[in-house]
Design an enzyme around this catalytic site. Structure first.
Site, PDB file in Angstrom:
ATOM      1  N   THR A 196       4.246  -1.134   3.385  1.00  0.00           N
ATOM      2  CA  THR A 196       3.022  -0.502   2.884  1.00  0.00           C
ATOM      3  C   THR A 196       1.987  -1.547   2.466  1.00  0.00           C
ATOM      4  O   THR A 196       2.345  -2.672   2.104  1.00  0.00           O
ATOM      5  CB  THR A 196       3.380   0.373   1.660  1.00  0.00           C
ATOM      6  OG1 THR A 196       2.188   0.760   0.991  1.00  0.00           O
ATOM      7  CG2 THR A 196       4.244  -0.376   0.650  1.00  0.00           C
ATOM      8  N   ASP A 197       0.727  -1.138   2.469  1.00  0.00           N
ATOM      9  CA  ASP A 197      -0.338  -2.037   1.986  1.00  0.00           C
ATOM     10  C   ASP A 197      -0.266  -2.216   0.458  1.00  0.00           C
ATOM     11  O   ASP A 197      -0.890  -3.118  -0.095  1.00  0.00           O
ATOM     12  CB  ASP A 197      -1.724  -1.522   2.389  1.00  0.00           C
ATOM     13  CG  ASP A 197      -2.057  -0.139   1.838  1.00  0.00           C
ATOM     14  OD1 ASP A 197      -1.178   0.506   1.210  1.00  0.00           O
ATOM     15  OD2 ASP A 197      -3.202   0.317   2.030  1.00  0.00           O
ATOM     16  N   GLU A 198       0.536  -1.345  -0.220  1.00  0.00           N
ATOM     17  CA  GLU A 198       0.561  -1.393  -1.686  1.00  0.00           C
ATOM     18  C   GLU A 198       1.186  -2.688  -2.211  1.00  0.00           C
ATOM     19  O   GLU A 198       1.013  -3.035  -3.370  1.00  0.00           O
ATOM     20  CB  GLU A 198       1.264  -0.147  -2.248  1.00  0.00           C
ATOM     21  CG  GLU A 198       0.579   1.121  -1.749  1.00  0.00           C
ATOM     22  CD  GLU A 198       0.984   2.397  -2.452  1.00  0.00           C
ATOM     23  OE1 GLU A 198       1.456   2.347  -3.596  1.00  0.00           O
ATOM     24  OE2 GLU A 198       0.809   3.469  -1.839  1.00  0.00           O
ATOM     25  N   TYR A 241       7.333   1.213  -7.247  1.00  0.00           N
ATOM     26  CA  TYR A 241       7.420   1.470  -5.791  1.00  0.00           C
ATOM     27  C   TYR A 241       6.973   0.248  -4.998  1.00  0.00           C
ATOM     28  O   TYR A 241       7.711  -0.273  -4.148  1.00  0.00           O
ATOM     29  CB  TYR A 241       6.577   2.695  -5.404  1.00  0.00           C
ATOM     30  CG  TYR A 241       6.311   2.799  -3.916  1.00  0.00           C
ATOM     31  CD1 TYR A 241       7.353   2.999  -3.006  1.00  0.00           C
ATOM     32  CD2 TYR A 241       5.013   2.685  -3.396  1.00  0.00           C
ATOM     33  CE1 TYR A 241       7.118   3.082  -1.633  1.00  0.00           C
ATOM     34  CE2 TYR A 241       4.766   2.763  -2.035  1.00  0.00           C
ATOM     35  CZ  TYR A 241       5.823   2.961  -1.152  1.00  0.00           C
ATOM     36  OH  TYR A 241       5.584   3.037   0.205  1.00  0.00           O
ATOM     37  N   LYS A 300       9.048  -2.345  -2.509  1.00  0.00           N
ATOM     38  CA  LYS A 300       8.709  -2.585  -1.094  1.00  0.00           C
ATOM     39  C   LYS A 300       8.419  -4.073  -0.876  1.00  0.00           C
ATOM     40  O   LYS A 300       8.803  -4.646   0.145  1.00  0.00           O
ATOM     41  CB  LYS A 300       7.495  -1.732  -0.671  1.00  0.00           C
ATOM     42  CG  LYS A 300       7.749  -0.239  -0.593  1.00  0.00           C
ATOM     43  CD  LYS A 300       8.793   0.177   0.437  1.00  0.00           C
ATOM     44  CE  LYS A 300       8.335   0.003   1.864  1.00  0.00           C
ATOM     45  NZ  LYS A 300       9.309   0.611   2.832  1.00  0.00           N
TER      46      LYS A 300
END
Ligand code: NAD
Ligand code: TYD
Length: 354
Positions: free
Chosen positions: A135-137, A161, A165
């Site tokens: 994810t870009d997060e 989260y 990741k």
């Protein structure tokens, strides 16, 4: 490659990817490994469940022995790893399950891939690939200043989260650097479309607008997300899986930024119109609530590398994507009702308890 293991294939993005792969590649055996948590639903794959090149296996990626046996039994040649706990609000309540599935689960898959493919030394890695979907997060949060996340942006995760990741991405790169395991990673922006569990912004709000329930906007609704139609993400994954460079990372995004409150107003207008209500009348449902802890202000992905190197661009304009998405949820009320009953309801009662 022949036998491809897709993890998390009963979830939102995984089900779109499985559908694409079984239709496009009759020469592959697609093995979908999923634990069927609250977010996994085999109904998402009803249309392809009888395909001869598709097989579902229920199991937990954290169980190394089980995963290793699966690699042997199915002679796995390639992995596309999507299984994860994926909702930021849940990660704030229960970080351990995120560390467990996202970090240790990824590690268990990496170790099985390395040990199975490497049984006869590094030669065994030839023609194999471990593709990690991220994810870009992991990049953290941007200011409202027009900058973007690129593949070189420093990791700076803020939520449990995104931290989990980020940790899993690091493990994947560590297996490339240390053992020479063939890997590729992609980091994608927020996805939207059919079959998304209605706890995430778009399906939750469509469902609530239909049912005249309050729309809980976190903070002032000024946070910005970059939205990509889920089928375009699946197309990008397919492309990167087949053409991506060993050891490389690709950002995936649609250059499609929306402030939450603006997106919510578009959803309201679309639902109102399709339900025959006066357009915008459901804006009265907007309810500003306490902001999410550690709420990232803005995500924006620069996907120039993927475009230049592999020729990918999103195929769908946002206006059309959101229209299709709203129409899908309105036409699939039964799906919505089933996934929003039982455990899901109880979870929300607990979560929003004062
Ligand atoms: P999702 O929550 O809809 O689906 C996750 C799936 O993983 C479910 O089917 C669940 O049953 C399965 N799963 C969970 N724990 C498991 C375990 N221990 N063993 C086996 N299966 C397990 O998630 P999603 O939105 O489809 O996201 C898929 C992947 O893409 C995730 O890795 C996520 O981090 C990443 N991603 C998501 C988005 C997004 O906007 N949704 C954006 C970028 C990246
Ligand atoms: P979400 O769909 O949870 O994705 P993510 O947090 O991974 O980007 O949320 C998208 C945005 O919408 C995010 O800024 C949080 C906000 N949001 C709300 O304002 N209210 C809600 O009920 C939810 C679920 C999200």
């Amino acid at each position: 490659m022949k036998n491809i293991l897709i993890t998390g294939g009963a979830g939102f993005i995984g089900s779109h990817l499985v559908r694409l792969m079984v239709n496009k590649y009759p020469q592959y055996n697609i093995i979908n490994l999923d634990k069927l948590t609250y977010a996994g639903n085999l109904e998402n794959l009803k249309d392809i469940e009888s395909y001869t090149n598709y097989q579902f296996v229920k199991g937990d990626i954290c169980d190394y022995e089980f995963v290793m046996n699966l690699f042997r039994e199915k002679s796995i040649d390639g992995v596309i790893h999507l299984a994860a706990e994926s909702h930021v609000d849940r990660s704030i309540k229960d970080p351990f399950s995120f560390a467990n599935t996202n970090v240790l689960g990824t590690l268990s898959l990496l170790q099985a891939a390395k040990n199975y493919w490497g049984e006869s030394g590094r030669e065994g890695f030839k023609g194999k690939l471990f593709y990690h979907v991220s994810t870009d997060e992991v990049y953290g949060s941007l200011e409202q200043d027009g900058t973007f996340f690129t593949e070189d942006t420093k990791y700076d995760p803020h939520s449990p989260y995104s931290a989990s990741k980020a940790a899993s991405d690091h493990f994947v790169r560590a297996y490339f650097d240390t053992y020479g395991l063939p890997i590729v990673i992609s980091n994608c922006s927020n996805n939207y479309g059919s079959y998304q569990f209605p706890e995430k912004l778009i399906p939750l709000f469509i469902n609530n607008i239909c049912n005249n329930k309050p729309l809980p906007v976190y903070g002032k609704g000024e946070n910005v997300r970059d939205w990509l139609y889920v089928e375009d993400h699946a197309i990008a994954i397919d492309l990167i899986f087949h053409k991506g460079k060993n050891g490389d990372t690709y950002n995936i995004g649609g250059f499609n930024e929306w402030r939450n409150i603006d997106l919510i107003k578009v959803m309201i207008k679309t639902v109102d119109r399709l339900l025959g209500r006066p357009e915008g009348s459901s804006e009265t449902l907007i309810t500003y609530v306490t902001d999410r802890a550690g709420h990232d202000l803005r995500y924006a992905i620069d996907s120039t590398k993927l475009h230049k190197e592999l020729g990918w661009s999103p195929s769908l304009q946002f206006e059309e994507g959101i229209e299709r998405t709203v129409a899908w949820y309105l036409n699939n009320k039964e799906w919505l009702n089933r996934v929003t009953s039982g455990d899901y309801q109880r979870y929300y009662e607990e979560m929003y308890k004062e």
